[in-house]
Design a protein around this motif. Structure first.
Motif, mmCIF file in Angstrom:
data_model
loop_
_atom_site.group_PDB
_atom_site.id
_atom_site.type_symbol
_atom_site.label_atom_id
_atom_site.label_comp_id
_atom_site.label_asym_id
_atom_site.label_seq_id
_atom_site.Cartn_x
_atom_site.Cartn_y
_atom_site.Cartn_z
ATOM 1 N N ASP A 183 0.819 -1.215 0.000
ATOM 2 C CA ASP A 183 0.000 0.000 0.000
ATOM 3 C C ASP A 183 0.857 1.271 0.000
ATOM 4 N N GLY A 184 2.179 1.107 -0.119
ATOM 5 C CA GLY A 184 3.047 2.273 -0.198
ATOM 6 C C GLY A 184 3.632 2.696 1.141
ATOM 7 N N TYR A 185 3.152 2.110 2.241
ATOM 8 C CA TYR A 185 3.686 2.461 3.566
ATOM 9 C C TYR A 185 5.154 2.081 3.630
ATOM 10 N N GLN A 186 5.980 3.003 4.139
ATOM 11 C CA GLN A 186 7.409 2.723 4.219
ATOM 12 C C GLN A 186 7.901 2.752 5.656
ATOM 13 N N ALA A 187 8.763 1.820 5.975
ATOM 14 C CA ALA A 187 9.423 1.805 7.280
ATOM 15 C C ALA A 187 10.924 1.797 7.037
ATOM 16 N N GLU A 188 11.607 2.630 7.819
ATOM 17 C CA GLU A 188 13.043 2.819 7.608
ATOM 18 C C GLU A 188 13.765 2.639 8.936
ATOM 19 N N ARG A 189 14.828 1.843 8.946
ATOM 20 C CA ARG A 189 15.605 1.635 10.166
ATOM 21 C C ARG A 189 17.089 1.656 9.841
ATOM 22 N N SER A 190 17.890 1.937 10.873
ATOM 23 C CA SER A 190 19.350 1.925 10.721
ATOM 24 C C SER A 190 19.919 0.631 11.294
ATOM 25 N N TYR A 191 20.879 0.061 10.586
ATOM 26 C CA TYR A 191 21.573 -1.128 11.086
ATOM 27 C C TYR A 191 23.069 -0.941 10.920
ATOM 28 N N SER A 192 23.803 -1.315 11.962
ATOM 29 C CA SER A 192 25.254 -1.186 11.912
ATOM 30 C C SER A 192 25.856 -2.205 10.957
ATOM 31 N N ILE A 193 26.931 -1.793 10.323
ATOM 32 C CA ILE A 193 27.669 -2.681 9.437
ATOM 33 C C ILE A 193 28.565 -3.568 10.297
ATOM 34 N N ALA A 194 28.525 -4.875 10.047
ATOM 35 C CA ALA A 194 29.312 -5.825 10.829
ATOM 36 C C ALA A 194 30.641 -6.133 10.162
ATOM 37 N N SER A 195 30.662 -6.045 8.836
ATOM 38 C CA SER A 195 31.879 -6.414 8.110
ATOM 39 C C SER A 195 32.918 -5.308 8.223
ATOM 40 N N THR A 196 34.185 -5.697 8.058
ATOM 41 C CA THR A 196 35.219 -4.671 8.016
ATOM 42 C C THR A 196 35.317 -4.165 6.578
#
Lengths: 82, 255
Positions: free
Chosen positions: B59-72
């Motif tokens: 329906d177009g609803y957007q959810a946005e989250r931040s995630y830390s990068i684990a790789s070097t």
């Protein structure tokens, strides 16, 4: 609502300033305290973000996501050094 | 015709969203998974940075989250470790539903303050609450990948041993290098014969595990807001220079 910090606002700050901003020094317009934008208290569950001063809790910056573009209010900021 | 090129560049260049493909999903703990991603337009990153992930419903609803990068940055592939939150909008999808070959929208790398490069040197004191270990693990992996000799100590707090991310890798890093120490604090349940800490992180623990303030360690604290505030106040109380303490909070139970 529990705050996070300015690190979580890095993406939307970059939309506004077109630059990496979390390491930028900021001076609070309410109390004069200085800190990195990463150290501000961030409220991010709204359709946008509110950043507050970590010292006096005054609102520094409000970024609201609109249907087209962003609304940016920064009355509480005395200075940002990019 | 460099002038002509410059003139056509947009004045405002926001970080673009890109579609990235899940290559592999590795179980990390019962509640967390490591997502290995193929990001063709990845510009490289620094240890400690994160990405934003955006999901769009029909329906177009957007959810946005931040995630830390684990790789070097030195790793061939980009990876994130994501912990499932019971009432999360994004993490249950990433941990449980996403399949290899699926595409997700991502932008990054993001953030420049909560980062460490081996060129900056050490000592390095890393303090993690739960999945706050992810960006700190990227720093440890970067340290190992660049043959840095910076002394590094990591203190991880978790409720039980099975909740500790990367446990075997932490043990292996510490076993392989005299300059690395890994300490674990289990706050709720400890396995039989547990010799690590069995309480919440506090000032005496940070004094025992961390470097003396005179050594001027670079300190990174990442975890839930309450954890970060309590650990960073304890560190300042012990005499660590506040300007050397960098913190990243991800809310009451995670982002």
């Amino acid at each position: 609502m529990v705050h996070v910090d300015g690190n979580a606002a890095a993406g939307i700050l970059r939309e506004v300033f077109a630059a990496e901003m979390t390491a930028a020094a900021c001076v609070c317009g309410h109390c004069g305290a200085g800190f990195a934008l990463a150290e501000t208290h961030a409220y991010v569950r709204a359709p946008g973000v509110v950043l507050r001063c970590p010292d006096c809790s005054g609102v520094l910056l409000r970024i609201l996501r609109l249907r087209e573009g962003l609304s940016v209010e920064m009355r509480g900021v005395a200075r940002i050094e990019i | 015709m460099s002038n002509a090129t410059a003139a056509t560049e947009p004045l405002h260049t926001p970080l673009a969203w890109q579609a990235v493909e899940l290559v592999e999903k590795l179980p990390a703990t019962a509640r967390a998974a490591t997502l290995v991603l193929r990001a063709p337009a990845w510009p490289g990153h620094r240890a400690g940075q994160h990405v934003d992930i955006r999901l769009t419903a029909e329906d177009g609803y957007q959810a946005e989250r931040s995630y830390s990068i684990a790789s070097t940055p030195e790793d061939a592939a980009l990876s994130l470790t994501v912990e499932r939150l019971p009432d999360g909008e994004v993490s249950p999808y990433l941990v449980d539903e996403l399949r290899p070959g699926d595409l997700i929208e991502l932008r990054g790398p993001i953030g420049g303050w909560f980062t460490w490069s081996s060129e900056e040197g050490g000592p390095l004191l890393l303090v993690a609450g739960g999945s706050g270990l992810v960006p700190l693990m990227a720093m440890l992996r970067h340290r190992a990948a660049t043959d840095s000799r910076a002394p590094a100590r990591v203190l991880v707090s978790a409720s039980a041993i099975d909740d500790v991310l990367y446990r075997e890798e932490l043990d292996a890093l510490a076993a392989a290098d005299d300059a690395v120490e890994a300490h674990i604090a289990l706050t709720r349940r400890q396995p039989p014969g547990w010799t690590g800490f069995a309480r919440r992180v506090d000032a005496p623990m940070l004094a025992e595990v961390g470097f003396a303030p005179d050594a001027r360690p670079r300190v990174f604290v990442c975890g839930p807001t309450g954890f970060v505030e309590s650990a960073s106040s304890a560190l300042v109380g012990l005499g660590h220079d506040p300007s050397l303490i960098k913190t990243e909070r991800f809310g009451p139970t995670g982002a």
